[in-house]
Write a protein that holds these residues in place. Structure first.
Motif, PDB file in Angstrom:
ATOM      1  N   GLY A 247      -6.524  -6.374  -7.946  1.00 27.65           N
ATOM      2  CA  GLY A 247      -5.203  -5.893  -7.568  1.00 27.65           C
ATOM      3  C   GLY A 247      -4.115  -6.777  -8.147  1.00 27.65           C
ATOM      4  O   GLY A 247      -4.157  -7.994  -7.994  1.00 27.65           O
ATOM      5  N   ILE A 248      -3.156  -6.148  -8.823  1.00 25.78           N
ATOM      6  CA  ILE A 248      -1.993  -6.861  -9.348  1.00 25.78           C
ATOM      7  C   ILE A 248      -0.752  -6.279  -8.685  1.00 25.78           C
ATOM      8  O   ILE A 248      -0.474  -5.089  -8.793  1.00 25.78           O
ATOM      9  CB  ILE A 248      -1.884  -6.744 -10.878  1.00 25.78           C
ATOM     10  CG1 ILE A 248      -3.125  -7.338 -11.548  1.00 25.78           C
ATOM     11  CG2 ILE A 248      -0.603  -7.440 -11.369  1.00 25.78           C
ATOM     12  CD1 ILE A 248      -3.136  -7.209 -13.063  1.00 25.78           C
ATOM     13  N   GLU A 249      -0.024  -7.143  -8.005  1.00 21.78           N
ATOM     14  CA  GLU A 249       1.198  -6.760  -7.296  1.00 21.78           C
ATOM     15  C   GLU A 249       2.413  -7.172  -8.111  1.00 21.78           C
ATOM     16  O   GLU A 249       2.530  -8.328  -8.526  1.00 21.78           O
ATOM     17  CB  GLU A 249       1.265  -7.454  -5.931  1.00 21.78           C
ATOM     18  CG  GLU A 249       0.182  -7.045  -4.956  1.00 21.78           C
ATOM     19  CD  GLU A 249       0.551  -5.851  -4.104  1.00 21.78           C
ATOM     20  OE1 GLU A 249       1.680  -5.329  -4.246  1.00 21.78           O
ATOM     21  OE2 GLU A 249      -0.288  -5.450  -3.294  1.00 21.78           O
ATOM     22  N   LEU A 250       3.303  -6.228  -8.355  1.00 22.36           N
ATOM     23  CA  LEU A 250       4.571  -6.514  -9.019  1.00 22.36           C
ATOM     24  C   LEU A 250       5.653  -6.595  -7.951  1.00 22.36           C
ATOM     25  O   LEU A 250       5.784  -5.683  -7.120  1.00 22.36           O
ATOM     26  CB  LEU A 250       4.913  -5.409 -10.015  1.00 22.36           C
ATOM     27  CG  LEU A 250       3.859  -5.135 -11.082  1.00 22.36           C
ATOM     28  CD1 LEU A 250       4.270  -3.948 -11.936  1.00 22.36           C
ATOM     29  CD2 LEU A 250       3.615  -6.364 -11.936  1.00 22.36           C
ATOM     30  N   VAL A 251       6.408  -7.680  -7.945  1.00 25.89           N
ATOM     31  CA  VAL A 251       7.478  -7.814  -6.958  1.00 25.89           C
ATOM     32  C   VAL A 251       8.535  -6.758  -7.265  1.00 25.89           C
ATOM     33  O   VAL A 251       9.103  -6.722  -8.354  1.00 25.89           O
ATOM     34  CB  VAL A 251       8.080  -9.232  -6.963  1.00 25.89           C
ATOM     35  CG1 VAL A 251       9.253  -9.316  -5.994  1.00 25.89           C
ATOM     36  CG2 VAL A 251       7.009 -10.269  -6.606  1.00 25.89           C
ATOM     37  N   ASN A 252       8.730  -5.868  -6.304  1.00 23.45           N
ATOM     38  CA  ASN A 252       9.658  -4.747  -6.439  1.00 23.45           C
ATOM     39  C   ASN A 252       9.910  -4.213  -5.036  1.00 23.45           C
ATOM     40  O   ASN A 252       8.973  -4.084  -4.249  1.00 23.45           O
ATOM     41  CB  ASN A 252       9.034  -3.659  -7.330  1.00 23.45           C
ATOM     42  CG  ASN A 252       9.954  -2.495  -7.596  1.00 23.45           C
ATOM     43  OD1 ASN A 252      10.235  -1.702  -6.709  1.00 23.45           O
ATOM     44  ND2 ASN A 252      10.407  -2.375  -8.837  1.00 23.45           N
ATOM     45  N   SER A 253      11.153  -3.905  -4.733  1.00 25.14           N
ATOM     46  CA  SER A 253      11.496  -3.497  -3.361  1.00 25.14           C
ATOM     47  C   SER A 253      10.936  -2.132  -2.970  1.00 25.14           C
ATOM     48  O   SER A 253      10.778  -1.851  -1.780  1.00 25.14           O
ATOM     49  CB  SER A 253      13.011  -3.529  -3.160  1.00 25.14           C
ATOM     50  OG  SER A 253      13.642  -2.679  -4.088  1.00 25.14           O
ATOM     51  N   GLY A 254      10.628  -1.271  -3.934  1.00 27.42           N
ATOM     52  CA  GLY A 254      10.043   0.022  -3.585  1.00 27.42           C
ATOM     53  C   GLY A 254      10.858   0.745  -2.531  1.00 27.42           C
ATOM     54  O   GLY A 254      12.057   0.947  -2.694  1.00 27.42           O
ATOM     55  N   ARG A 255      10.239   1.090  -1.434  1.00 28.51           N
ATOM     56  CA  ARG A 255      10.915   1.805  -0.337  1.00 28.51           C
ATOM     57  C   ARG A 255      11.351   0.859   0.782  1.00 28.51           C
ATOM     58  O   ARG A 255      11.768   1.313   1.849  1.00 28.51           O
ATOM     59  CB  ARG A 255       9.980   2.876   0.238  1.00 28.51           C
ATOM     60  CG  ARG A 255       9.536   3.921  -0.768  1.00 28.51           C
ATOM     61  CD  ARG A 255       8.505   4.864  -0.189  1.00 28.51           C
ATOM     62  NE  ARG A 255       7.242   4.155   0.044  1.00 28.51           N
ATOM     63  CZ  ARG A 255       6.178   4.681   0.632  1.00 28.51           C
ATOM     64  NH1 ARG A 255       6.195   5.925   1.057  1.00 28.51           N
ATOM     65  NH2 ARG A 255       5.076   3.965   0.807  1.00 28.51           N
ATOM     66  N   TRP A 256      11.226  -0.429   0.572  1.00 28.49           N
ATOM     67  CA  TRP A 256      11.542  -1.422   1.603  1.00 28.49           C
ATOM     68  C   TRP A 256      12.967  -1.258   2.089  1.00 28.49           C
ATOM     69  O   TRP A 256      13.857  -1.037   1.277  1.00 28.49           O
ATOM     70  CB  TRP A 256      11.343  -2.835   1.027  1.00 28.49           C
ATOM     71  CG  TRP A 256      11.635  -3.923   1.998  1.00 28.49           C
ATOM     72  CD1 TRP A 256      10.802  -4.412   2.952  1.00 28.49           C
ATOM     73  CD2 TRP A 256      12.852  -4.656   2.126  1.00 28.49           C
ATOM     74  NE1 TRP A 256      11.425  -5.405   3.650  1.00 28.49           N
ATOM     75  CE2 TRP A 256      12.693  -5.568   3.173  1.00 28.49           C
ATOM     76  CE3 TRP A 256      14.079  -4.612   1.458  1.00 28.49           C
ATOM     77  CZ2 TRP A 256      13.691  -6.444   3.569  1.00 28.49           C
ATOM     78  CZ3 TRP A 256      15.079  -5.477   1.855  1.00 28.49           C
ATOM     79  CH2 TRP A 256      14.886  -6.377   2.895  1.00 28.49           C
ATOM     80  N   PRO A 257      13.227  -1.401   3.378  1.00 27.32           N
ATOM     81  CA  PRO A 257      12.329  -1.656   4.504  1.00 27.32           C
ATOM     82  C   PRO A 257      11.945  -0.393   5.275  1.00 27.32           C
ATOM     83  O   PRO A 257      11.417  -0.465   6.374  1.00 27.32           O
ATOM     84  CB  PRO A 257      13.166  -2.574   5.398  1.00 27.32           C
ATOM     85  CG  PRO A 257      14.565  -2.032   5.238  1.00 27.32           C
ATOM     86  CD  PRO A 257      14.638  -1.567   3.788  1.00 27.32           C
ATOM     87  N   HIS A 258      12.197   0.766   4.700  1.00 28.47           N
ATOM     88  CA  HIS A 258      11.964   2.038   5.403  1.00 28.47           C
ATOM     89  C   HIS A 258      10.792   2.785   4.757  1.00 28.47           C
ATOM     90  O   HIS A 258      10.926   3.952   4.379  1.00 28.47           O
ATOM     91  CB  HIS A 258      13.227   2.904   5.346  1.00 28.47           C
ATOM     92  CG  HIS A 258      14.457   2.211   5.826  1.00 28.47           C
ATOM     93  ND1 HIS A 258      14.673   1.938   7.143  1.00 28.47           N
ATOM     94  CD2 HIS A 258      15.522   1.717   5.147  1.00 28.47           C
ATOM     95  CE1 HIS A 258      15.828   1.309   7.282  1.00 28.47           C
ATOM     96  NE2 HIS A 258      16.361   1.163   6.084  1.00 28.47           N
ATOM     97  N   TRP A 259       9.651   2.130   4.641  1.00 27.38           N
ATOM     98  CA  TRP A 259       8.520   2.643   3.867  1.00 27.38           C
ATOM     99  C   TRP A 259       8.169   4.099   4.157  1.00 27.38           C
ATOM    100  O   TRP A 259       7.939   4.869   3.240  1.00 27.38           O
ATOM    101  CB  TRP A 259       7.276   1.770   4.091  1.00 27.38           C
ATOM    102  CG  TRP A 259       7.481   0.353   3.692  1.00 27.38           C
ATOM    103  CD1 TRP A 259       7.474  -0.141   2.423  1.00 27.38           C
ATOM    104  CD2 TRP A 259       7.745  -0.751   4.552  1.00 27.38           C
ATOM    105  NE1 TRP A 259       7.708  -1.500   2.439  1.00 27.38           N
ATOM    106  CE2 TRP A 259       7.878  -1.899   3.738  1.00 27.38           C
ATOM    107  CE3 TRP A 259       7.881  -0.891   5.928  1.00 27.38           C
ATOM    108  CZ2 TRP A 259       8.125  -3.164   4.254  1.00 27.38           C
ATOM    109  CZ3 TRP A 259       8.127  -2.154   6.442  1.00 27.38           C
ATOM    110  CH2 TRP A 259       8.249  -3.263   5.606  1.00 27.38           C
TER     111      TRP A 259
END
Length: 190
Positions: free
Chosen positions: A95-107
């Protein structure tokens, strides 16, 4: 090219429970799963990774590698350990995680499903370097997938349980799949 020689060689900073994760032969690793943290920064991602949520084993959820927005790379879990990062594929994958806010904080809020943050060039170049180094070190590594490709579950939205939203959307619509696939000798598994 060995991982230690890539431009952004991973800083090794194991999670406290790394030794409690099941060991595996590296020959069984044939898949890399690309994630985004869906968190604001690396420090918060580290804090989430440190949480022990599996009481019996004393372990938690974490990727093996984390790539920050500036391209800095960190290894939280050694590749010869089975990390908890994607349902049903952990024994065979890194698993490789890229730091990115995505849907944060309302996933899971149905009103906040957009993933607007772009992936910086430095982060994608570091990812490509890491992927190529992993492929050189792990001859069995053949496939790449996004978390969203493998975990397609729909769950009730946190704001309205009558609506369903994707449980996982990472790395999301802003991830440059074509650029990455042109630069690495891996085939997309979906």
């Amino acid at each position: 090219m060995p991982i230690e020689s890539v431009p952004h060689a991973p800083q090794v900073s194991p999670l406290a429970y790394e030794s409690r994760l099941d060991a595996r032969a590296l020959a069984q690793v044939d898949l890399v799963v690309v994630h985004c943290t869906e968190l604001p920064d690396l420090a918060t991602a580290r804090e989430y990774g440190e949480r022990v949520i599996y009481v019996e084993s004393g372990t938690g959820n974490s990727g093996h590698y984390y790539v920050d927005r500036d391209g800095a790379c960190h290894r939280f879990i050694a590749p010869d350990r089975i990390a908890h990062h994607v349902r049903g594929y952990n024994p065979r994958s890194i698993g490789i995680e890229l730091v990115n806010s995505g849907r944060w904080p309302h996933w899971l809020d149905s009103r906040h499903q957009e993933m607007d943050e772009a992936y910086p060039d430095a982060q994608i170049e570091a990812l490509i370097g890491l992927l190529n180094a992993l492929r050189a070190e792990l001859p069995s590594l053949r496939h790449i997938a996004g978390h969203e490709d493998l975990d397609t579950a729909m769950v009730p939205a946190s704001d309205d349980a009558t609506l369903l939203v994707p449980r996982k959307r990472d790395p999301g619509p802003r991830f440059p799949w074509q650029r990455v696939l042109r630069a690495v000798p891996l085939q997309r598994l979906s």
